[in-house]
Design a protein around this motif. Structure first.
Motif, PDB file in Angstrom:
ATOM      1  N   ARG A  70       0.823  -1.217   0.000  1.00 16.02           N
ATOM      2  CA  ARG A  70       0.000   0.000   0.000  1.00 16.02           C
ATOM      3  C   ARG A  70       0.857   1.267   0.000  1.00 16.02           C
ATOM      4  NH1 ARG A  70      -5.456  -0.748   1.429  1.00 16.02           N
ATOM      5  NH2 ARG A  70      -5.952  -2.923   1.773  1.00 16.02           N
ATOM      6  N   GLY A  71       1.894   1.264  -0.851  1.00 19.88           N
ATOM      7  CA  GLY A  71       2.735   2.440  -1.016  1.00 19.88           C
ATOM      8  C   GLY A  71       3.864   2.587  -0.004  1.00 19.88           C
ATOM      9  N   ARG A  72       4.006   1.650   0.905  1.00 23.50           N
ATOM     10  CA  ARG A  72       5.070   1.721   1.907  1.00 23.50           C
ATOM     11  C   ARG A  72       6.012   0.529   1.765  1.00 23.50           C
ATOM     12  NH1 ARG A  72       1.816   1.994   7.381  1.00 23.50           N
ATOM     13  NH2 ARG A  72       1.563  -0.093   6.603  1.00 23.50           N
ATOM     14  N   ILE A  73       7.283   0.750   2.063  1.00 21.50           N
ATOM     15  CA  ILE A  73       8.261  -0.331   2.066  1.00 21.50           C
ATOM     16  C   ILE A  73       8.201  -0.995   3.432  1.00 21.50           C
ATOM     17  CG2 ILE A  73      10.690  -0.952   1.812  1.00 21.50           C
ATOM     18  CD1 ILE A  73       9.430   0.163  -0.748  1.00 21.50           C
ATOM     19  N   ARG A  74       8.009  -2.295   3.450  1.00 22.45           N
ATOM     20  CA  ARG A  74       7.892  -3.066   4.690  1.00 22.45           C
ATOM     21  C   ARG A  74       8.876  -4.231   4.637  1.00 22.45           C
ATOM     22  NH1 ARG A  74       5.207  -0.489   8.395  1.00 22.45           N
ATOM     23  NH2 ARG A  74       4.525  -2.435   9.303  1.00 22.45           N
ATOM     24  N   GLU A  75       9.269  -4.726   5.798  1.00 23.05           N
ATOM     25  CA  GLU A  75      10.145  -5.898   5.849  1.00 23.05           C
ATOM     26  C   GLU A  75       9.308  -7.101   6.259  1.00 23.05           C
ATOM     27  OE1 GLU A  75      14.479  -7.307   7.538  1.00 23.05           O
ATOM     28  OE2 GLU A  75      13.781  -5.277   7.908  1.00 23.05           O
ATOM     29  N   ILE A  76       9.510  -8.212   5.534  1.00 20.79           N
ATOM     30  CA  ILE A  76       8.741  -9.424   5.811  1.00 20.79           C
ATOM     31  C   ILE A  76       9.657 -10.627   5.986  1.00 20.79           C
ATOM     32  CG2 ILE A  76       6.588  -8.688   4.698  1.00 20.79           C
ATOM     33  CD1 ILE A  76       7.435 -10.198   2.186  1.00 20.79           C
ATOM     34  N   MET A  77       9.167 -11.606   6.735  1.00 23.73           N
ATOM     35  CA  MET A  77       9.803 -12.915   6.879  1.00 23.73           C
ATOM     36  C   MET A  77       8.897 -13.888   6.140  1.00 23.73           C
ATOM     37  SD  MET A  77      12.159 -14.915   8.141  1.00 23.73           S
ATOM     38  CE  MET A  77      12.938 -14.006   9.445  1.00 23.73           C
ATOM     39  N   ILE A  78       9.502 -14.699   5.269  1.00 24.04           N
ATOM     40  CA  ILE A  78       8.722 -15.607   4.423  1.00 24.04           C
ATOM     41  C   ILE A  78       9.216 -17.035   4.589  1.00 24.04           C
ATOM     42  CG2 ILE A  78       7.951 -16.096   2.075  1.00 24.04           C
ATOM     43  CD1 ILE A  78       8.968 -13.250   1.394  1.00 24.04           C
ATOM     44  N   LEU A  79       8.293 -17.951   4.692  1.00 26.62           N
ATOM     45  CA  LEU A  79       8.582 -19.379   4.687  1.00 26.62           C
ATOM     46  C   LEU A  79       7.890 -19.959   3.460  1.00 26.62           C
ATOM     47  CD1 LEU A  79       7.733 -20.052   8.425  1.00 26.62           C
ATOM     48  CD2 LEU A  79      10.006 -19.754   7.468  1.00 26.62           C
ATOM     49  N   LYS A  80       8.651 -20.684   2.632  1.00 30.88           N
ATOM     50  CA  LYS A  80       8.084 -21.288   1.421  1.00 30.88           C
ATOM     51  C   LYS A  80       8.441 -22.763   1.381  1.00 30.88           C
ATOM     52  CE  LYS A  80       8.892 -16.994  -1.038  1.00 30.88           C
ATOM     53  NZ  LYS A  80       9.733 -16.337  -2.024  1.00 30.88           N
ATOM     54  N   ALA A  81       7.508 -23.561   0.893  1.00 31.10           N
ATOM     55  CA  ALA A  81       7.717 -25.006   0.803  1.00 31.10           C
ATOM     56  C   ALA A  81       7.123 -25.511  -0.510  1.00 31.10           C
ATOM     57  CB  ALA A  81       7.056 -25.710   1.980  1.00 31.10           C
ATOM     58  N   PRO A  82       7.678 -26.610  -1.022  1.00 31.55           N
ATOM     59  CA  PRO A  82       7.151 -27.159  -2.279  1.00 31.55           C
ATOM     60  C   PRO A  82       5.800 -27.847  -2.078  1.00 31.55           C
ATOM     61  CG  PRO A  82       8.855 -28.594  -1.412  1.00 31.55           C
ATOM     62  CD  PRO A  82       8.811 -27.384  -0.520  1.00 31.55           C
ATOM     63  N   VAL A  83       5.016 -27.872  -3.144  1.00 29.63           N
ATOM     64  CA  VAL A  83       3.754 -28.617  -3.176  1.00 29.63           C
ATOM     65  C   VAL A  83       3.949 -29.755  -4.168  1.00 29.63           C
ATOM     66  CG1 VAL A  83       1.308 -28.532  -3.770  1.00 29.63           C
ATOM     67  CG2 VAL A  83       2.378 -26.586  -2.606  1.00 29.63           C
TER      68      VAL A  83
END
Length: 148
Positions: A70-83
């Protein structure tokens, strides 16, 4: 927590309501597109590389990055796994949370632990560690109390 799932070409197949609200998007705007097309990430090449590797070798990924929400730079933590479907990787599922405030607090605490309260100079532990790292030699420091 935001949840999304993608096909092998990294195109979104779906996302939960938190994801949609976080980015200010609707499901029809997301489905069939990838992060790059939607302009979600500040450094998209990092996420692209990790997702391609995950889709190739099936090893789950945990990473931090910057995103545009929404127009702002934010820091995120992401976890990704295969399907998987019948022992074949057919896509990935991801979970993310905003860690912007937590990251700022950690940076502040790290700075406080490394600096003197009065002068804001590196404290003796931080100075000695950096000097030893740069030169490979230990250092002896002497401190004087000049007001007495």
């Amino acid at each position: 927590m935001g949840v999304f799932w993608k096909d092998r070409q990294r195109n979104f197949l779906g996302a939960n309501q938190y994801f949609l609200d976080y980015y200010g998007l609707t499901l029809p705007e997301v489905i069939g597109h990838n992060d790059d097309e939607l302009g979600l990430n500040v450094h998209p090449e990092n996420f692209q590389e990790s997702e391609m590797q995950l889709l190739e070798d099936g090893v789950p990924v945990k990473e931090r990055g910057k995103t545009r929400s929404r127009g702002r730079i934010r820091e995120i933590m992401i976890l990704k796994a295969p399907v998987y479907d019948q022992d074949q990787i057919v896509g990935l599922i991801g979970f993310f949370m905003d860690i912007t405030n937590t990251s700022k607090q950690i940076n502040r605490l790290e700075n406080e632990a490394a600096r003197d309260d009065l002068t804001s100079l590196k404290n003796r532990h931080n100075f000695a560690r950096d000097f030893n790292y740069l030169t490979g030699k230990p250092i002896l420091a002497m401190m004087l109390d000049v007001d007495h």
